[in-house]
Write a protein that holds these residues in place. Structure first.
Motif, mmCIF file in Angstrom:
data_model
loop_
_atom_site.group_PDB
_atom_site.id
_atom_site.type_symbol
_atom_site.label_atom_id
_atom_site.label_comp_id
_atom_site.label_asym_id
_atom_site.label_seq_id
_atom_site.Cartn_x
_atom_site.Cartn_y
_atom_site.Cartn_z
ATOM 1 N N VAL A 134 39.235 28.957 35.962
ATOM 2 C CA VAL A 134 40.103 29.361 37.067
ATOM 3 C C VAL A 134 39.263 29.501 38.252
ATOM 4 C CG1 VAL A 134 41.542 31.060 37.999
ATOM 5 C CG2 VAL A 134 41.431 30.950 35.762
ATOM 6 N N ASN A 135 39.805 28.134 39.010
ATOM 7 C CA ASN A 135 39.020 28.178 40.658
ATOM 8 C C ASN A 135 39.851 28.874 41.487
ATOM 9 O OD1 ASN A 135 38.423 26.874 43.133
ATOM 10 N ND2 ASN A 135 37.287 25.389 42.024
ATOM 11 N N SER A 136 39.288 30.083 42.140
ATOM 12 C CA SER A 136 39.940 30.796 42.922
ATOM 13 C C SER A 136 40.246 29.937 44.366
ATOM 14 C CB SER A 136 39.176 31.971 43.159
ATOM 15 O OG SER A 136 37.888 31.629 43.704
ATOM 16 N N GLU A 137 39.608 29.066 44.847
ATOM 17 C CA GLU A 137 39.733 28.152 46.101
ATOM 18 C C GLU A 137 40.724 27.199 46.027
ATOM 19 O OE1 GLU A 137 38.165 28.767 48.975
ATOM 20 O OE2 GLU A 137 37.407 30.552 47.942
ATOM 21 N N THR A 138 40.630 26.410 44.788
ATOM 22 C CA THR A 138 42.057 25.357 44.606
ATOM 23 C C THR A 138 42.963 26.022 43.986
ATOM 24 O OG1 THR A 138 40.867 24.730 42.523
ATOM 25 C CG2 THR A 138 39.995 23.824 44.615
ATOM 26 N N ARG A 139 42.931 27.303 43.307
ATOM 27 C CA ARG A 139 43.945 27.656 42.516
ATOM 28 C C ARG A 139 44.447 26.828 41.274
ATOM 29 N NH1 ARG A 139 46.022 32.381 44.887
ATOM 30 N NH2 ARG A 139 47.901 32.038 43.766
ATOM 31 N N VAL A 140 43.431 26.019 40.671
ATOM 32 C CA VAL A 140 43.514 25.344 39.458
ATOM 33 C C VAL A 140 43.114 26.288 38.433
ATOM 34 C CG1 VAL A 140 43.056 23.268 38.333
ATOM 35 C CG2 VAL A 140 43.419 23.010 40.951
ATOM 36 N N VAL A 141 44.186 26.103 37.390
ATOM 37 C CA VAL A 141 43.832 26.566 36.093
ATOM 38 C C VAL A 141 43.739 25.742 35.366
ATOM 39 C CG1 VAL A 141 44.584 28.174 34.558
ATOM 40 C CG2 VAL A 141 44.712 28.924 36.713
ATOM 41 N N THR A 142 42.586 25.584 34.171
ATOM 42 C CA THR A 142 42.639 24.556 33.275
ATOM 43 C C THR A 142 42.357 25.526 31.852
ATOM 44 O OG1 THR A 142 40.150 24.079 33.391
ATOM 45 C CG2 THR A 142 41.962 22.712 34.594
ATOM 46 N N LYS A 143 42.889 24.831 30.800
ATOM 47 C CA LYS A 143 42.697 25.365 29.231
ATOM 48 C C LYS A 143 42.057 24.261 28.436
ATOM 49 C CE LYS A 143 44.648 27.748 25.453
ATOM 50 N NZ LYS A 143 43.513 28.690 25.193
ATOM 51 N N ALA A 144 40.969 24.177 28.093
ATOM 52 C CA ALA A 144 40.399 23.182 27.328
ATOM 53 C C ALA A 144 40.448 21.977 27.892
ATOM 54 C CB ALA A 144 41.162 23.271 25.768
ATOM 55 N N GLY A 145 40.252 22.009 29.292
ATOM 56 C CA GLY A 145 40.183 20.840 30.300
ATOM 57 C C GLY A 145 41.516 20.332 30.736
#
Length: 220
Positions: A134-145
């Motif tokens: 979880v990137n708190s700046e870009t608000r992007v969430v990835t799971k297994a890429g």
């Protein structure tokens, strides 16, 4: 790289409790119970993003130790039993980022640490649990890429749990931090977002409901 905190505190019960919560949240840390020993150690190891300093220390006190932190550009939060305004004013006027009086709530300390790290541009903005990033700046969430779409409130609930990983977060805190209002007996909004996160990120066994308290995101 995870943030690293220097703890200088001669009360071992306090330093142990703070260090344990550092470990739970995911910060690296080093602990000293003597001001001079802490100062002497900085020549060999000063890669710290923040220092938590008691004021009344053996060796040299926290106010004198502050000059060593300045030398290596390490921001300081004083955590002390000295409640007089003169000590607080001196600490802040000398350049400390914050001043917290004992006894204090550990979650409150963690929030203040994060605020100082963010204000000084040192906060690690990437949080991880299992195969989730979880990137708190870009608000992007990835799971297994692979990117996972979350609603804004779902993201904020997840981020709050990640920032307090392995600690119980009350429904009151979630409502205050995410929704921005005081707890008034209504928990359905929190419970629905938790349910959605469990399903979308396969975290059913990781986000534990703590009866009568709240939720805890666990990673051992």
């Amino acid at each position: 790289m995870k943030n690293r905190i220097l703890i200088v505190e001669d009360d071992h019960a306090i330093s142990d409790a703070v260090a344990l919560n550092m470990q739970f949240v995911g910060y690296g840390y080093a602990v000293f119970d003597d001001g001079k020993k802490a100062a002497d150690s900085l020549a060999d190891d000063h890669a710290f993003d923040l220092a938590l300093l008691d004021i009344m220390l053996p060796g040299i006190d926290g106010f004198e130790l502050f000059s060593y932190m300045e030398k290596y550009n390490i921001p300081v939060i004083y955590m002390t039993a000295k409640t007089d305004s003169a000590s607080e004013i001196k600490g802040l006027m000398d350049g400390a980022e914050d001043y917290i009086v004992k006894p204090f709530d550990v979650l409150t300390l963690m929030v203040r640490i994060e605020k100082v790290l963010k204000r000084t541009g040192r906060l690690n903005t990437v949080y991880r649990v299992r195969d989730i990033e979880v990137n708190s700046e870009t608000r992007v969430v990835t799971k297994a890429g692979e990117e996972v779409e979350l609603q804004p409130l779902e993201f904020d609930v997840l981020l709050t749990l990640l920032k307090n990983k392995n600690l119980t977060v009350s429904r009151e805190q979630l409502l205050s931090d995410v929704w921005g209002y005081e707890y008034a007996g209504e928990t359905r909004a929190v419970d629905m977002k938790i349910s959605n996160l469990r399903k979308k990120l396969n975290l059913g066994d990781a986000i534990r409901a703590i009866p009568k308290l709240g939720y805890r995101l666990e990673e051992r």
